[in-house]
Enzyme design. Structure first.
Site: not given
Lengths: 351, 351
Positions: A52, A242
């Site tokens: 993550g 991201d």
């Protein structure tokens, strides 16, 4: 579904350890492991024990702090050399999530701001900076959640992809932070979670953390998202990111682009929730974002199961890029960028 | 990759057995099992030991032939009663692929055409009809392949979903029949195979049968299809079908609709290859096609692996519907229906 004991994604363990929840073992086993240096931290990032974008940034910051603590008794040149190796090994762990490089830059700034400081004091300063990054991440997610919750109607069905939850951050989550804040404000929300092949972060992690919080969740194969939009009411899609380029193009977990194209066709709002640290305005657009390709073994099976013929050729990009034109809004800790483009991204980040 | 010994999907085994390749075990084990009656055949269809719309039709026809052989020594009332039970159990095995019902109708017509025939003669007639269905299926696939091969450029990259190959038919295949015929005509073809969650027919079956034929194949997660189209040249998509409505709407494996939407966005031709027996002109459009929902256990894990939290809610539709407007052409054994609509479908089926 009742709330169980709280969990955490990562936590500093004095005097010099980084405790993380090993996400490779979820949901079967809730196992915390302690990392002791930058290399172990990089390995944990690379192997997806911690993953993550925001959580990777936090872990990398702590990886530097760990290395600094280990060498706090050394002379400054040896200390500096050890830290350079730590920066290098962490920077090489994963290429796509820019939060990693952003966090390493913040840690480096502490170094360059303390040219004449002793390693002992520097180790303290670096640990403090890592703590600050973590605290800021949680605070940003809570603020993001408050902005995002206003976009979630009561009784909403929300489709998400991968895991952009507490497990992907230092706490609360980005996309799932929006859901959590909506629920906290009294709204009823049902989450549909794409299972998210190949690593199954949706089936494993999103389902796990939402059930821990008592939020209703339904898991579906990634290929069923279109049929879901055709046959059930989906009020919005919300995902994490991201890396976001200067023009608003969004890199996120592989499959996000498919979902954005489908949401567009069905007139379903497509939201991206991410902190400022996920923006990379040095990149003109998404085509410049490096896309990690991972091991074929992620696709050829799972755990002890192998289901492809031996030595089959595999295409396994870990991320894809969703063009800004398909993004209804980007939810940040400083407000919502509606219909993101170069000017609106710039204005938000400047504001 | 060298061609190995030939395989077959199903084969009558005198005096009264139906030998099938158990596709649940592929690609790990190439195991043939023999079915002895209609119930075993229905179980094999339901459990996906044999699957693929045309193959389901062939198996169902043989299921009736098996039951007829078993009761050939009975009086006609007992024989008829046994066959009625066989029709019922087979018709209830799977709801979406119309080839099942089409094949059962053909078998029933043999019965109604032989009111005064002895069970022994009827059993022969039913077995003969089942053989004919199988022979026609292979012949149709070969003709379909010839029509379809003209649409495949030399050096093509072809994306497919699920398995519409020899394993989904009595031989040659529908979508993969097009690929096989193109290769047979001297063209170089590279196949990209969606893994096709949840049952992984692409990763397991398409990869297996193409490698057996020495045709290059690359497996990708379903969510990577958009990124594939963005970053590599894909010349066409070709898939099979489980049922085509009168207006050209196509039911096929879950995830097909996602692929059609993405192909449309990228200007990639989207072809459906299926025989006439897959058309159900009794249905006005795709909204009337029954969509099977299968067990959550297909989504919560695979084989011995379980990767979701216990008792998680699951959405597991086995098929979706692609509207005709997204279909570039439907390739049949009697020609290609370009930009399918009600009139063009009707004209082809009448012609």
């Amino acid at each position: 579904m009742t709330a169980a004991r709280p969990f955490f994604t990562l936590r500093w363990r004095a005097p010099a350890g980084l405790e993380i929840l090993d996400q490779r073992e979820l949901p079967r086993t809730e196992r915390y492991v302690t990392l002791h240096d930058a290399r172990e931290t990089a390995d944990a990032i690379r192997s997806l024990a911690i993953r993550g974008a925001p959580a990777i940034g936090c872990a990398a910051a702590y990886g530097i702090a760990l290395e600094a603590a280990l060498h706090a008794g050394a002379e400054r040149p040896a200390f500096d050399a050890a830290l350079e190796r730590a920066f290098a090994v962490l920077a090489a762990s994963r290429p796509t999530a820019v939060n990693l490089f952003w966090a390493l830059d913040r840690m480096r700034r502490v170094l360059t701001d303390h040219i004449d400081t002793s390693p002992t004091e520097l180790a303290d300063a670096l640990r403090t900076e890592a703590h600050r990054i973590v605290e800021e991440d949680v605070a940003a997610n809570v603020r993001m959640g408050e902005y995002g919750a206003k976009l979630v109607p009561d009784g909403a069905s929300v489709l998400t992809h991968c895991n952009a939850g507490a497990l992907a951050t230092a706490g609360h989550g980005t996309a799932l932070g929006v859901v959590r804040s909506a629920v906290a404000s009294g709204k009823r929300v049902h989450v549909y979670a794409d299972e998210t092949r190949p690593v199954l972060q949706g089936a494993r992690l999103t389902a796990w953390e939402l059930r821990r919080d008592g939020i209703p969740v339904t898991v579906l194969p990634d290929g069923a998202s279109g049929h879901l939009m055709r046959t059930r009411r989906i009020d919005l899609v919300v995902v994490g990111a991201d890396r976001v380029a200067a023009n608003g193009d969004v890199a996120n977990k592989i499959g996000t682009y498919n979902l954005a194209v489908l949401a567009h066709r069905h007139g379903v709002p497509f939201y991206v929730a991410c902190p400022r640290s996920t923006f990379d305005v040095g990149l003109d657009d998404g085509s410049a974002i490096p896309i990690e390709e991972r091991s074929p073994s992620e696709v050829t099976g799972f755990g002890s199961e192998v289901w492809t013929p031996a030595n089959v050729d595999v295409f396994n990009p870990a991320f894809d890029v969703t063009p800004a034109e398909l993004v209804t809004a980007i939810i940040t800790e400083d407000g919502v960028i509606e219909r993101p483009d170069r000017d609106r991204v710039e204005a938000m980040l400047a504001g």
